[in-house]
Write a protein that holds these residues in place. Structure first.
Motif, PDB file in Angstrom:
ATOM      1  N   GLY A  99      -6.218  -4.801   4.273  1.00 32.80           N
ATOM      2  CA  GLY A  99      -7.608  -4.586   4.676  1.00 32.80           C
ATOM      3  C   GLY A  99      -8.232  -3.318   4.150  1.00 32.80           C
ATOM      4  N   MET A 100      -7.459  -2.477   3.467  1.00 32.92           N
ATOM      5  CA  MET A 100      -8.042  -1.230   2.936  1.00 32.92           C
ATOM      6  C   MET A 100      -9.171  -1.552   1.966  1.00 32.92           C
ATOM      7  SD  MET A 100      -4.983   1.320   1.828  1.00 32.92           S
ATOM      8  CE  MET A 100      -4.411   2.632   2.870  1.00 32.92           C
ATOM      9  N   LYS A 101     -10.203  -0.710   2.004  1.00 38.16           N
ATOM     10  CA  LYS A 101     -11.265  -0.815   0.992  1.00 38.16           C
ATOM     11  C   LYS A 101     -11.332   0.535   0.289  1.00 38.16           C
ATOM     12  CE  LYS A 101     -14.008  -4.530   2.595  1.00 38.16           C
ATOM     13  NZ  LYS A 101     -15.093  -5.025   3.343  1.00 38.16           N
ATOM     14  N   ILE A 102     -11.077   0.509  -1.002  1.00 39.00           N
ATOM     15  CA  ILE A 102     -10.869   1.769  -1.726  1.00 39.00           C
ATOM     16  C   ILE A 102     -11.822   1.876  -2.900  1.00 39.00           C
ATOM     17  CG2 ILE A 102      -9.151   2.984  -3.162  1.00 39.00           C
ATOM     18  CD1 ILE A 102      -7.041   1.647  -1.326  1.00 39.00           C
ATOM     19  N   LYS A 103     -12.292   3.110  -3.104  1.00 36.72           N
ATOM     20  CA  LYS A 103     -13.070   3.386  -4.318  1.00 36.72           C
ATOM     21  C   LYS A 103     -12.309   4.415  -5.137  1.00 36.72           C
ATOM     22  CE  LYS A 103     -17.657   2.444  -2.568  1.00 36.72           C
ATOM     23  NZ  LYS A 103     -18.675   3.055  -1.754  1.00 36.72           N
ATOM     24  N   LYS A 108     -12.262  -5.271  -6.245  1.00 38.43           N
ATOM     25  CA  LYS A 108     -11.296  -6.301  -6.623  1.00 38.43           C
ATOM     26  C   LYS A 108     -10.292  -6.505  -5.495  1.00 38.43           C
ATOM     27  CE  LYS A 108     -10.879  -5.936 -11.624  1.00 38.43           C
ATOM     28  NZ  LYS A 108      -9.974  -5.685 -12.730  1.00 38.43           N
ATOM     29  N   THR A 109      -9.980  -7.765  -5.211  1.00 41.52           N
ATOM     30  CA  THR A 109      -8.983  -8.047  -4.176  1.00 41.52           C
ATOM     31  C   THR A 109      -7.615  -8.156  -4.843  1.00 41.52           C
ATOM     32  OG1 THR A 109     -10.609  -9.221  -2.899  1.00 41.52           O
ATOM     33  CG2 THR A 109      -8.308  -9.707  -2.383  1.00 41.52           C
ATOM     34  N   ILE A 110      -6.649  -7.468  -4.253  1.00 34.94           N
ATOM     35  CA  ILE A 110      -5.306  -7.493  -4.846  1.00 34.94           C
ATOM     36  C   ILE A 110      -4.259  -7.570  -3.741  1.00 34.94           C
ATOM     37  CG2 ILE A 110      -5.392  -4.944  -5.098  1.00 34.94           C
ATOM     38  CD1 ILE A 110      -3.373  -5.505  -7.479  1.00 34.94           C
TER      39      ILE A 110
END
Ligand code: SF4
Ligand code: SF4
Ligand code: SF4
Ligand code: FES
Length: 957
Positions: A87-91, A27-29
C-alpha cells in the motif's frame, strides 16, 4: 563497480512467499516481502540515485542520496534501507528531493579532486554519474576549504592502489570485505570529516590482514580503489566472459581487453559458482600468461644433455610422431603413453585420451587427478554410484552443520570459503577435522565448534569413531536407510562400526583426539537438520584415501544427509578441471563417463565412433609408468600440461624413470621441471588463448573463451590433433565445440551438453545434463542414488605404513597456501610471490626447542626417500610431532621427501604422511645442489637454442 548487465538494483534480492504490492511514481509493483524500496523501484525501471548502496551488499544508508517521499510519512527516508510495504505510495522525483540530492553531491564534490578527465575510471565512476544524474552544475562552497586532497596514496598492494583523496567514505569496501569476502580487514577510521578507510590496525594494505581478493575494488564507486593495470593501461575496450584456470571453484570472469592485452579480470555477478566474487589468483594473478618465460617455439633434441634446437611445428610434430612409432616398433605397442593435466580443458583432455587409445593403441593414459582426487572417484562410485560431489556450492547456505575434513577452503577454494563463512556467520555449526589449526578453525567471526586435531594418517579411525557414536547412540536415520540404501550392507556396517575397537575411546590412541570431542561432534553432525561434509586432499592423499572417502559416504547415508540442498558429500577439487579430466576418461581403466574399458558394449560404441580397435586391458597408471620405465618396457611419454617432476612423490624415482625413457614430449607454456627431461617441447597455450570448457567441483561445466590468439600459433587441442594425424590416426576438428559434440554423443551424462546449450543456460551447466535433466542437475541422488540403493562398505582402519621411529620421529604433512597454486608455475610468475616467496617448514615450538631450531633457521628434513632443506617457521598452528610444508617452489624439493606409499585402491600418493627427522643445517641438501646445477644447465640449453641438423638427431638414436 562490477556489473556485467549494467543494472544495479541497489540492494540484494529477497526471497519470500509473501508478496507486497506498492506504488512508485504511479507504477504498481509487487515484490517479495523484505525487498527495499530502492530495489522495488529499480525492478519497475525507476532508478533512484545512490552511492553507498549496491546490489551485492546489504544497505547501509550513509550517503543520503537515495531519499524518497512516502505518502503519510514524515521526512525523506532512504529508499535503500526502507523495506517495501503493502500500500505504500512513493515518489522518487520531486523538486524537494532534487534539491536535497544536489546538496549532498555538492558536499562530496567539494572534497574531491577535479581531475575527471585524467582519472583512470573516467566514464566508469558512480560519483561522476550521480553528479550528472542529480544535475549538479556548481559547487557553492568552493574547493578551498579543509579537504583530503593531499592525502598520500597506499601503493603497497601490487595489484591495486588506494587513493584516499578520492574516498567518499561510503563504506562499500568495508562491507565488501566483511560480507562478500569475510576477512574483516577494513574499517572506517576516525569520525566525521576525518574519517577514512583503514586496513587492519592502520597498516598499509600489504601488511594488513587483507588477502587481496579485490572485492573492495569491485565495490568502490569511485577511483579510490583501482586496479594498477587500469591506472597504467586505461579501461578495457572490449570483453569476453571466461572461466578461471586456477582452482576447482571455477569462478566466471569478464576479461576486459585492449586489443589483445588483458586490462583486468572482473568477477562475473552471473557466475554460477562465484556470483561476482573472486580471489587473488583468478582476479589478479593472470600476468603469467604473457610472462617472458613463455616458450613459444617448438624444440627438439636427441638427449637431455644436448642444447635445444628450435624447429618448425611441422618438424617437431613429425619428429615426435616418428619417435613414438620407433619406440613402439622396438618395445611394443604398450611402451608409450600419455598424461594430461587437470588444468587442461575437457576438450583437450578428451583428445589426449583418444590419441592414446586410438592412435597409440593402448590405454596408457593418466591424469594428475591420480595424485589428488582419484580416491574420490573410486569411493563415491562404489557407495553412491557416481564419482562426483553431490551439491552446488550455494547449497552450503542451507547447511546447519558443516563438517570439514582434510581441507582448508580459505587457502585452496577461497571463493567457496567466503560463501561458507557467510553461512557460519548466520549461525551454522562447524566441525573441522585437520591436523593443523587452519583459517577455518578460527578467523574473524568464525570459530569451529569442534576442532578434531587428529594425527596425520588417522582419518579412517576418526570417521569410524564418528560412525560408532552415530550408530550406538541411535542418531542414524532408519527411514532414509530403509528406503534409499542396501539394508544388508547397512546392517553389516552398523555392526562393524559398533565394535568397541571403533569407539572414540579406543581410537583415541591413533587419532590423538579426546573421545569426548569426537562424541560431541558426531552428535552435532547427526542431529543437524542439514549436515554437509566437505573434504579435500587431506582425505584422499593417504594410503587409506579411498577408505576415508567411503567412510564419509557411509556417514552421510547413515544420517540421511544426501539428496537435498544443504547436505551431501562434497569433494573440494584442487585444480580447475580435476572433475572434468576424470569425466573425460583420462584414467587408464575408464572411457569417458567412467565406463570401464573391459566393458565390450562401451568399447564397441567408441570403436564405431572412433573407427579403431580398443584395447580391453586397462593401461598403466602414472606410478606404473615410472616403474615400467625403470624396467625398460615403457620408453615414450606425451605429457600435456602436467609437471610430474615437481608434483609427483619421490622425485628421485620420477627423474630416474624419465631419464630411462627414450622420448619425452612435453607440451606446456613454460619449460617446466619435466620439460628439462624432455626431447620434444611443444609450446602450450594459456587459458586466455583457447576455447573449451572446465568442470568445477560442483560438476559445473563452464565455458572457457579465447580472448587472445595462441601465442605459439596453436591451441593445445590443435597440437594433439596434429600429433594424431602425424601418427596416422586422423582427427579433423575445426573447433573445440565439435569435440564437445562428440563427447556429448558418447557420454550418457553429457548428452544435453553443447557450447550453444551452455550459452543458452547462462554460461554453465551442471552434469548430468541429458534428456531426463535438460537443464542440468544441481543436486544429485534426489529420488534415488545413481547406483540405485546406496551401499555401505566397512572401513577397517590400518595405520599408515609410514611409521615414525627414533630415526624419523616426526610426521611431515603437506598442503597449499592462498597466494600460490599447485607447482607454482603460474603464480610464481606473478606478484603473488609478495605474499609467499618460498616454501617453509612449519614446526611446533616444542619440537623446534628440542632441536635447537629458531625462527627462520635452515633445517634439514630427512625421510626414508631423501633430504631437503627449508627455513623453519615455528608456529602453534601445527601440533607437536607433526611438521608441515607447501610444494609450490621446485627448489624446495618437498617431493624429494615424500615416498612412493600410496592409496590401496587408486595409487594416489600418500603425500600427507611421511616420517621425517628435522635437524638444523647450514647448507642446501645434496639434492638441492644437484638440482641447482641441472637447472642452470637446462636453462642454458633453452637460451642457446641451435638450428637442427636432422642427420645428427637420427645418428644419436
Ligand atoms: S582486497 Fe579483499 S581482503 Fe583485502 S581489503 Fe579488499 S575486500 Fe578485504
Ligand atoms: S574506498 Fe571506495 S568504497 Fe571504500 S569508502 Fe572510500 S569510496 Fe567508498
Ligand atoms: S582460484 Fe579459485 S576461487 Fe580464486 S578466482 Fe580462481 S576459481 Fe575462483
Ligand atoms: S544509497 Fe541509500 S543512503 Fe546511500
Amino acid at each position: 563497480m562490477n556489473l556485467l548487465n549494467g543494472i544495479d538494483y541497489g540492494t540484494p534480492k529477497r526471497e519470500s512467499e509473501h508478496l507486497v504490492t506498492l506504488e512508485i511514481d504511479g507504477k504498481t509493483i509487487t515484490v517479495p516481502q523484505g525487498t527495499s524500496v530502492m530495489r522495488a523501484a529499480a525492478e519497475a525501471g525507476i532508478n533512484v540515485p545512490k552511492l553507498c548502496a549496491t546490489e551485492s551488499l546489504e544497505s547501509f544508508g550513509s550517503c543520503r542520496l537515495c531519499l524518497v517521499e512516502i505518502e503519510g510519512r514524515r521526512g525523506y527516508p532512504a529508499s535503500c534501507t526502507t523495506p517495501a510495504e503493502a500500500g505504500m505510495k512513493i515518489k522518487t522525483q520531486t523538486p524537494k528531493l532534487a534539491d536535497i540530492r544536489r546538496g549532498v553531491m555538492e558536499l562530496y564534490i567539494s572534497d574531491h579532486p577535479l581531475d575527471c578527465l585524467t582519472c583512470p575510471t573516467n566514464g566508469n565512476c558512480e560519483l561522476q554519474d550521480m553528479a550528472g544524474v542529480v544535475g549538479l552544475r556548481d559547487v557553492r562552497y568552493g574547493y578551498d576549504g579543509e579537504n583530503h586532497l593531499k592525502m598520500e596514496k597506499d601503493e603497497s598492494n601490487p595489484y591495486f592502489t588506494y587513493d584516499p583523496s578520492k574516498c567518499i567514505v561510503c563504506n562499500r569496501c568495508v562491507r565488501a570485505c566483511e560480507e562478500t569476502q569475510g576477512t574483516f580487514a577494513l574499517t572506517i577510521d576516525s569520525r566525521g570529516f576525518a574519517s577514512r578507510v583503514a586496513p587492519s590496525q592502520y597498516e598499509d594494505f600489504i601488511d594488513s590482514e587483507c588477502v587481496s581478493c579485490g572485492a573492495c575494488v569491485d565495490a568502490c564507486p569511485t577511483a579510490t580503489l583501482t586496479e594498477k593495470t587500469v591506472i597504467m593501461m586505461g579501461q578495457g575496450e572490449h570483453s569476453k566472459v571466461t572461466t578461471c584456470a586456477y582452482c576447482g571453484v571455477g569462478c566466471s570472469f569478464k576479461a576486459e581487453m585492449k586489443g589483445n592485452e588483458v586490462v583486468r579480470m572482473v568477477p562475473n555477478p552471473d557466475g554460477g559458482a562465484n556470483h561476482g566474487h573472486a580471489c587473488v589468483k583468478g582476479r589478479f594473478a593472470w600476468g603469467y600468461a604473457t610472462h617472458k618465460d613463455r616458450m613459444l617455439k617448438p624444440m627438439i633434441r636427441a638427449k637431455i644433455s644436448d642444447p635445444w634446437r628450435e624447429v618448425s611445428w611441422e618438424k617437431a610434430i613429425g619428429y615426435a610422431a616418428s619417435e613414438i612409432k620407433r619406440i613402439q616398433a622396438k618395445y611394443g605397442r604398450g611402451s608409450v603413453g600419455g598424461l594430461v593435466s587437470s588444468r587442461c580443458t575437457n576438450e583437450e583432455g578428451y583428445l589426449v585420451q583418444k590419441l592414446v587409445r586410438a592412435a597409440f593403441g593402448n590405454n596408457n593414459v593418466d591424469t594428475c587427478a591420480r595424485v589428488c582426487h582419484s580416491p574420490t572417484g573410486y569411493g563415491l562410485k562404489v557407495t553412491l554410484g557416481e564419482s562426483a560431489g553431490t551439491q552446488t556450492f550455494d547449497s552450503v547456505m542451507k547447511s546447519d552443520c558443516i563438517l570439514i575434513i582434510g581441507a582448508n577452503p580459505a587457502s585452496g577454494h577461497p571463493v567457496f570459503a567466503s560463501i561458507m563463512k557467510r553461512r557460519l556467520r548466520q549461525g551454522a555449526k562447524l566441525i573441522v577435522v585437520d591436523p593443523r589449526t587452519t583459517e577455518m578453525v578460527k578467523s574473524p567471526h568464525v570459530q569451529a565448534d569442534y576442532h578434531l586435531k587428529l594425527k596425520p594418517g588417522s582419518n579412517v579411525a576418526i570417521v569410524n569413531a564418528l560412525a560408532h557414536v552415530i550408530i550406538t547412540e541411535n542418531l542414524h536415520q532408519p527411514d532414509f536407510i530403509k528406503e534409499r540404501c542396501e539394508v544388508d550392507s547397512f546392517e553389516e556396517w552398523a555392526e562393524f562400526v559398533s565394535l568397541p575397537e571403533n569407539s572414540p575411546e579406543a581410537m583415541e590412541q591413533y587419532t590423538g583426539v579426546p573421545a569426548a570431542d569426537v562424541r560431541a561432534a558426531a552428535r552435532m553432525y547427526a542431529n543437524a537438520k542439514n549436515g554437509a561434509i566437505y573434504y579435500g586432499l587431506g582425505v584422499t592423499e593417504h594410503a587409506q584415501g579411498s577408505t576415508t572417502v567411503i567412510g564419509i559416504a557411509n556417514l552421510a547415508m547413515a544420517t540421511g544427509n544426501v539428496g537435498r540442498e544443504g547436505v551431501g558429500v562434497n569433494p573440494l577439487r584442487g585444480q580447475n578441471n580435476v572433475q572434468g579430466s576424470c569425466d573425460m576418461g583420462s584414467f587408464p581403466h575408464e572411457l569417458p563417463g567412467y565406463r570401464h574399458v573391459s566393458d565390450s558394449t562401451t568399447r564397441a560404441e567408441f570403436e564405431a565412433a572412433w573407427n579403431c580397435k580398443l584395447d580391453p586391458e586397462p593401461g598403466l597408471r602414472i606410478p606404473n609408468m615410472f616403474d615400467a620405465a625403470m624396467e625398460g618396457s615403457f620408453m615414450g611419454l606425451y605429457c600435456e600440461g602436467e609437471d610430474i617432476v615437481q608434483s609427483d612423490p619421490n622425485t628421485q624415482h620420477v627423474t630416474a624413470a624419465l631419464e630411462a625413457m627414450e622420448c619425452i614430449i612435453v607440451q606446456d607454456i613454460f619449460l617446466n621441471e619435466t620439460a628439462k627431461y624432455a626431447h620434444v617441447f611443444l609450446p602450450g597455450s594459456s587459458f586466455l588463448e583457447k576455447d573449451g570448457t572446465f568442470t568445477n567441483a560442483e560438476r559445473r561445466i563452464s565455458r572457457v573463451r579465447k580472448v587472445m590468439p595462441p601465442k605459439s600459433g596453436y591451441g593445445d587441442w590443435e597440437v594433439t590433433q596434429m600429433l594424431s594425424n602425424a601418427l596416422g590416426y586422423p582427427m579433423n576438428y575445426k573447433h573445440p565445440r565439435e569435440i564437445m559434440d562428440e563427447i556429448a554423443s558418447l557420454t550418457p551424462t553429457f548428452t544435453g551438453v553443447s557450447f550453444k546449450r551452455i550459452d543458452e543456460l547462462g554460461g554453465s551447466i551442471q552434469w548430468p545434463c541429458n534428456e531426463e535433466a535438460p537443464e542440468g542437475t544441481p543436486t544429485m541422488h534426489i529420488q534415488e542414488f545413481v547406483r540405485g540403493k546406496g551401499r555401505f562398505i566397512n572401513t577397517k582402519y590400518f595405520g599408515s605404513g609410514e611409521r615414525t621411529n627414533k630415526d624419523f620421529p616426526l610426521i611431515l604433512t603437506t598442503g597449499r597456501i592462498l597466494s600460490q597454486y599447485n607447482v607454482g608455475a603460474q603464480t610464481r610468475r606473478t606478484f603473488n610471490n609478495m605474499w609467499h616467496s618460498e616454501d617453509r617448514l612449519e614446526i611446533h615450538p616444542d619440537d623446534a626447542a628440542e632441536r635447537g631450531i629458531k625462527q627462520n633457521d635452515w633445517v634439514g628434513i630427512t625421510s626414508r626417500a631423501g633430504q631437503t632443506v627449508l627455513r623453519a617457521d615455528i608456529t602453534e598452528r601445527i601440533q607437536p610431532g607433526v611438521v608441515y610444508t607447501t610444494f609450490h617452489f621446485p627448489e624446495s624439493g618437498a617431493n624429494v621427501i615424500t615416498t612412493s606409499s600410496s592409496d590401496w585402491a587408486t595409487n594416489c600418493p600418500e603425500y600427507k604422511v611421511t616420517a621425517v627427522q628435522i635437524t638444523p643445517v647450514t647448507q642446501p641438501s645434496e639434492w638441492q645442489r644437484e638440482y641447482n646445477r641441472f637447472n642452470a644447465e637446462q636453462e642454458s640449453f633453452a637460451s642457446t637454442k641451435l638450428i637442427p641438423r636432422d642427420a645428427e638427431l637420427t645418428a644419436a638414436k
